[in-house]
Write a protein that holds these residues in place. Structure first.
Motif, PDB file in Angstrom:
ATOM      1  N   GLY A  95      28.417   3.401  -6.181  1.00 34.46           N
ATOM      2  CA  GLY A  95      27.649   2.950  -5.258  1.00 34.46           C
ATOM      3  C   GLY A  95      26.043   3.605  -5.404  1.00 34.46           C
ATOM      4  O   GLY A  95      25.218   3.035  -4.694  1.00 34.46           O
ATOM      5  N   LYS A  96      25.993   4.400  -6.668  1.00 33.71           N
ATOM      6  CA  LYS A  96      24.688   4.581  -6.938  1.00 33.71           C
ATOM      7  C   LYS A  96      23.722   3.635  -7.759  1.00 33.71           C
ATOM      8  O   LYS A  96      24.349   2.749  -8.091  1.00 33.71           O
ATOM      9  CB  LYS A  96      24.591   6.010  -7.743  1.00 33.71           C
ATOM     10  N   GLY A  97      22.719   3.920  -8.103  1.00 36.84           N
ATOM     11  CA  GLY A  97      21.824   3.032  -8.814  1.00 36.84           C
ATOM     12  C   GLY A  97      20.456   2.887  -8.016  1.00 36.84           C
ATOM     13  O   GLY A  97      19.958   3.947  -7.216  1.00 36.84           O
ATOM     14  N   TYR A  98      19.471   1.861  -8.583  1.00 38.92           N
ATOM     15  CA  TYR A  98      18.168   1.762  -8.155  1.00 38.92           C
ATOM     16  C   TYR A  98      17.779   0.341  -7.826  1.00 38.92           C
ATOM     17  O   TYR A  98      18.130  -0.604  -8.145  1.00 38.92           O
ATOM     18  CB  TYR A  98      17.414   2.319  -9.234  1.00 38.92           C
ATOM     19  N   PHE A  99      16.732   0.278  -6.906  1.00 37.69           N
ATOM     20  CA  PHE A  99      15.968  -0.799  -6.620  1.00 37.69           C
ATOM     21  C   PHE A  99      14.581  -0.911  -7.434  1.00 37.69           C
ATOM     22  O   PHE A  99      13.751   0.323  -7.068  1.00 37.69           O
ATOM     23  CB  PHE A  99      15.916  -1.047  -5.073  1.00 37.69           C
ATOM     24  N   PHE A 100      14.365  -2.028  -7.922  1.00 36.06           N
ATOM     25  CA  PHE A 100      13.014  -2.095  -8.737  1.00 36.06           C
ATOM     26  C   PHE A 100      12.140  -3.067  -8.112  1.00 36.06           C
ATOM     27  O   PHE A 100      12.327  -4.222  -7.667  1.00 36.06           O
ATOM     28  CB  PHE A 100      13.183  -2.283 -10.177  1.00 36.06           C
TER      29      PHE A 100
ATOM     30  N   THR B 211       2.290  -1.783 -12.168  1.00 35.11           N
ATOM     31  CA  THR B 211       3.156  -0.751 -12.116  1.00 35.11           C
ATOM     32  C   THR B 211       4.475  -1.386 -11.498  1.00 35.11           C
ATOM     33  O   THR B 211       4.623  -2.361 -11.063  1.00 35.11           O
ATOM     34  CB  THR B 211       2.567   0.442 -11.592  1.00 35.11           C
ATOM     35  N   TYR B 212       5.449  -0.458 -11.501  1.00 32.51           N
ATOM     36  CA  TYR B 212       6.909  -0.739 -10.991  1.00 32.51           C
ATOM     37  C   TYR B 212       7.417   0.404 -10.217  1.00 32.51           C
ATOM     38  O   TYR B 212       7.180   1.548 -10.589  1.00 32.51           O
ATOM     39  CB  TYR B 212       7.696  -1.000 -11.958  1.00 32.51           C
TER      40      TYR B 212
ATOM     41  N   ASN C  79       7.245   5.812  -9.627  1.00 26.48           N
ATOM     42  CA  ASN C  79       6.682   4.611 -10.263  1.00 26.48           C
ATOM     43  C   ASN C  79       6.343   4.709 -11.805  1.00 26.48           C
ATOM     44  O   ASN C  79       6.232   5.730 -12.027  1.00 26.48           O
ATOM     45  CB  ASN C  79       5.134   4.229  -9.520  1.00 26.48           C
ATOM     46  N   PHE C  80       6.580   3.567 -12.509  1.00 27.62           N
ATOM     47  CA  PHE C  80       5.931   3.708 -13.773  1.00 27.62           C
ATOM     48  C   PHE C  80       5.333   2.319 -14.418  1.00 27.62           C
ATOM     49  O   PHE C  80       5.151   1.216 -13.571  1.00 27.62           O
ATOM     50  CB  PHE C  80       7.256   3.880 -14.577  1.00 27.62           C
ATOM     51  N   CYS C  81       4.608   2.444 -15.459  1.00 24.11           N
ATOM     52  CA  CYS C  81       4.068   1.150 -16.099  1.00 24.11           C
ATOM     53  C   CYS C  81       4.788   1.324 -17.434  1.00 24.11           C
ATOM     54  O   CYS C  81       5.116   2.078 -18.304  1.00 24.11           O
ATOM     55  CB  CYS C  81       2.612   1.255 -15.971  1.00 24.11           C
ATOM     56  N   VAL C  82       4.351  -0.142 -18.230  1.00 21.88           N
ATOM     57  CA  VAL C  82       5.036  -0.323 -19.136  1.00 21.88           C
ATOM     58  C   VAL C  82       3.634  -0.570 -20.389  1.00 21.88           C
ATOM     59  O   VAL C  82       2.939  -1.612 -20.003  1.00 21.88           O
ATOM     60  CB  VAL C  82       5.858  -1.493 -19.460  1.00 21.88           C
TER      61      VAL C  82
ATOM     62  N   GLY D  13       0.690  -1.255  -0.155  1.00 14.34           N
ATOM     63  CA  GLY D  13       0.145  -0.119   0.019  1.00 14.34           C
ATOM     64  C   GLY D  13       0.886   1.282   0.087  1.00 14.34           C
ATOM     65  O   GLY D  13       0.394   2.331  -0.418  1.00 14.34           O
ATOM     66  N   ASP D  14       2.073   1.092   0.370  1.00 16.69           N
ATOM     67  CA  ASP D  14       2.968   2.255   0.529  1.00 16.69           C
ATOM     68  C   ASP D  14       3.446   2.672  -1.136  1.00 16.69           C
ATOM     69  O   ASP D  14       3.681   1.735  -1.922  1.00 16.69           O
ATOM     70  CB  ASP D  14       4.010   2.160   1.440  1.00 16.69           C
ATOM     71  N   PHE D  15       3.397   3.985  -1.286  1.00 16.64           N
ATOM     72  CA  PHE D  15       4.096   4.262  -2.653  1.00 16.64           C
ATOM     73  C   PHE D  15       3.321   3.760  -3.890  1.00 16.64           C
ATOM     74  O   PHE D  15       3.859   3.572  -4.751  1.00 16.64           O
ATOM     75  CB  PHE D  15       5.514   4.132  -2.865  1.00 16.64           C
ATOM     76  N   ASP D  16       2.027   3.412  -3.609  1.00 20.29           N
ATOM     77  CA  ASP D  16       1.229   2.866  -4.532  1.00 20.29           C
ATOM     78  C   ASP D  16       1.772   1.198  -5.022  1.00 20.29           C
ATOM     79  O   ASP D  16       1.506   0.930  -6.172  1.00 20.29           O
ATOM     80  CB  ASP D  16       1.110   3.658  -5.724  1.00 20.29           C
ATOM     81  N   ILE D  17       2.265   0.567  -4.030  1.00 22.82           N
ATOM     82  CA  ILE D  17       2.794  -0.547  -4.304  1.00 22.82           C
ATOM     83  C   ILE D  17       1.865  -1.575  -3.566  1.00 22.82           C
ATOM     84  O   ILE D  17       1.789  -1.577  -2.465  1.00 22.82           O
ATOM     85  CB  ILE D  17       4.296  -1.017  -3.497  1.00 22.82           C
ATOM     86  N   VAL D  18       1.203  -2.293  -4.508  1.00 19.16           N
ATOM     87  CA  VAL D  18       0.074  -3.265  -4.148  1.00 19.16           C
ATOM     88  C   VAL D  18       0.272  -4.318  -4.428  1.00 19.16           C
ATOM     89  O   VAL D  18       1.008  -4.950  -5.216  1.00 19.16           O
ATOM     90  CB  VAL D  18      -1.310  -2.525  -4.272  1.00 19.16           C
ATOM     91  N   GLU D  19      -0.404  -5.614  -3.531  1.00 21.86           N
ATOM     92  CA  GLU D  19      -0.438  -6.931  -3.583  1.00 21.86           C
ATOM     93  C   GLU D  19      -0.638  -7.206  -5.000  1.00 21.86           C
ATOM     94  O   GLU D  19      -1.685  -6.697  -5.516  1.00 21.86           O
ATOM     95  CB  GLU D  19      -0.853  -7.684  -2.592  1.00 21.86           C
ATOM     96  N   ASP D  20      -0.240  -8.315  -5.681  1.00 21.39           N
ATOM     97  CA  ASP D  20       0.847  -9.175  -4.981  1.00 21.39           C
ATOM     98  C   ASP D  20       2.227  -8.379  -5.427  1.00 21.39           C
ATOM     99  O   ASP D  20       2.416  -7.960  -6.532  1.00 21.39           O
ATOM    100  CB  ASP D  20       0.945 -10.747  -5.725  1.00 21.39           C
ATOM    101  N   ILE D  21       3.092  -8.265  -4.455  1.00 20.66           N
ATOM    102  CA  ILE D  21       4.474  -7.803  -4.502  1.00 20.66           C
ATOM    103  C   ILE D  21       5.287  -9.025  -5.062  1.00 20.66           C
ATOM    104  O   ILE D  21       5.570 -10.216  -4.553  1.00 20.66           O
ATOM    105  CB  ILE D  21       4.919  -7.260  -3.293  1.00 20.66           C
ATOM    106  N   GLU D  22       5.866  -9.044  -6.327  1.00 24.02           N
ATOM    107  CA  GLU D  22       6.631  -9.985  -6.944  1.00 24.02           C
ATOM    108  C   GLU D  22       8.071  -9.900  -7.267  1.00 24.02           C
ATOM    109  O   GLU D  22       8.732  -9.655  -6.112  1.00 24.02           O
ATOM    110  CB  GLU D  22       5.824 -10.333  -8.453  1.00 24.02           C
ATOM    111  N   GLY D  23       8.328  -9.344  -8.575  1.00 26.41           N
ATOM    112  CA  GLY D  23       9.908  -9.659  -8.830  1.00 26.41           C
ATOM    113  C   GLY D  23      10.700  -8.430  -8.298  1.00 26.41           C
ATOM    114  O   GLY D  23      10.102  -7.460  -7.893  1.00 26.41           O
ATOM    115  N   VAL D  24      11.713  -8.430  -7.970  1.00 24.74           N
ATOM    116  CA  VAL D  24      12.657  -7.454  -7.508  1.00 24.74           C
ATOM    117  C   VAL D  24      14.020  -7.485  -7.985  1.00 24.74           C
ATOM    118  O   VAL D  24      14.464  -8.476  -8.432  1.00 24.74           O
ATOM    119  CB  VAL D  24      12.988  -7.531  -5.910  1.00 24.74           C
TER     120      VAL D  24
END
Length: 212
Positions: free
Chosen positions: A143-148, A156-157, A174-177, A124-135
């Protein structure tokens, strides 16, 4: 391909424990402290995960369990699937499907029970909703970069800064394809995803991100 499994190694999970014996999600890590290699697996139908040290036995590879990880912010039958380890920071991300993402030290420091305070993201945080799947992780310079993370419930992602700010990573966007109607397909109900910054030919000179 050659099978190098040492089949004398123990089962990953106790066959008498609740839930299915099947390993569901997995991840790997080379320790930044010792150089040892580890694998992680979650058990289908329970809130249990295990950490295993890979052991070379002649031409075969086996394993020994070094830590049990209990995901205690949800119910005991809510399993994890997506896992990824930050190989530079030594941090393990575990996605418990209807609950959220846990963030913990990847080193085997003894059995551990993770609670709500150990979560990077709650469902529910940051519009991340179940099911929470791949990471997955994108490694940038210095040391920079991103976690998806895949938010399967709304197609969405989520993107988070890979660089820890205190104990947690800041939300970026957040984004969608979507289908561009010119041959690029959209992505819905994504289970797994991966990303690389390695050039993949002239069409993908900066790498690519893959959704399944």
């Amino acid at each position: 391909l050659i099978d190098v499994t040492d089949y004398s190694s123990p089962e990953l999970f106790d066959s008498e424990s609740a839930g299915d014996d099947t390993a569901y999600g997995e991840g790997v890590y080379k320790s930044i402290l010792t150089g040892k290699f580890y694998g992680y697996a979650s058990q289908n139908g329970t809130n249990l995960c295990g950490q295993y040290e890979f052991i070379a036995k002649g031409s075969k590879i086996g394993w020994e369990k070094v830590r049990t990880i209990t995901l205690n912010a949800g119910d005991d039958d809510e399993h994890a699937e997506g896992m990824v380890v930050d190989q530079e920071y030594g941090k393990l991300y575990i996605g418990q499907e209807p609950v959220g993402i846990y963030l913990l030290d990847a080193e085997p420091s003894g059995d551990i029970v993770l609670e709500e305070d150990d979560m990077l993201i709650e469902e529910g945080d940051f519009d991340i909703v179940e099911d929470i799947e791949g990471v997955t992780l994108y490694y940038g310079e210095n040391g920079k970069g991103y976690f998806f993370v895949s938010s399967q419930g709304n197609y969405t992602y989520g993107i988070f800064d890979r660089t820890p700010n205190g104990v947690k990573n800041e939300h970026v966007a957040n984004f969608c394809v979507v289908d561009d109607m010119n041959g690029i397909d959209g992505a819905q109900e994504t289970d797994s995803l991966d990303v690389t910054n390695i050039p993949l030919g002239t069409k993908f000179p900066y790498g690519a991100m893959i959704f399944q």
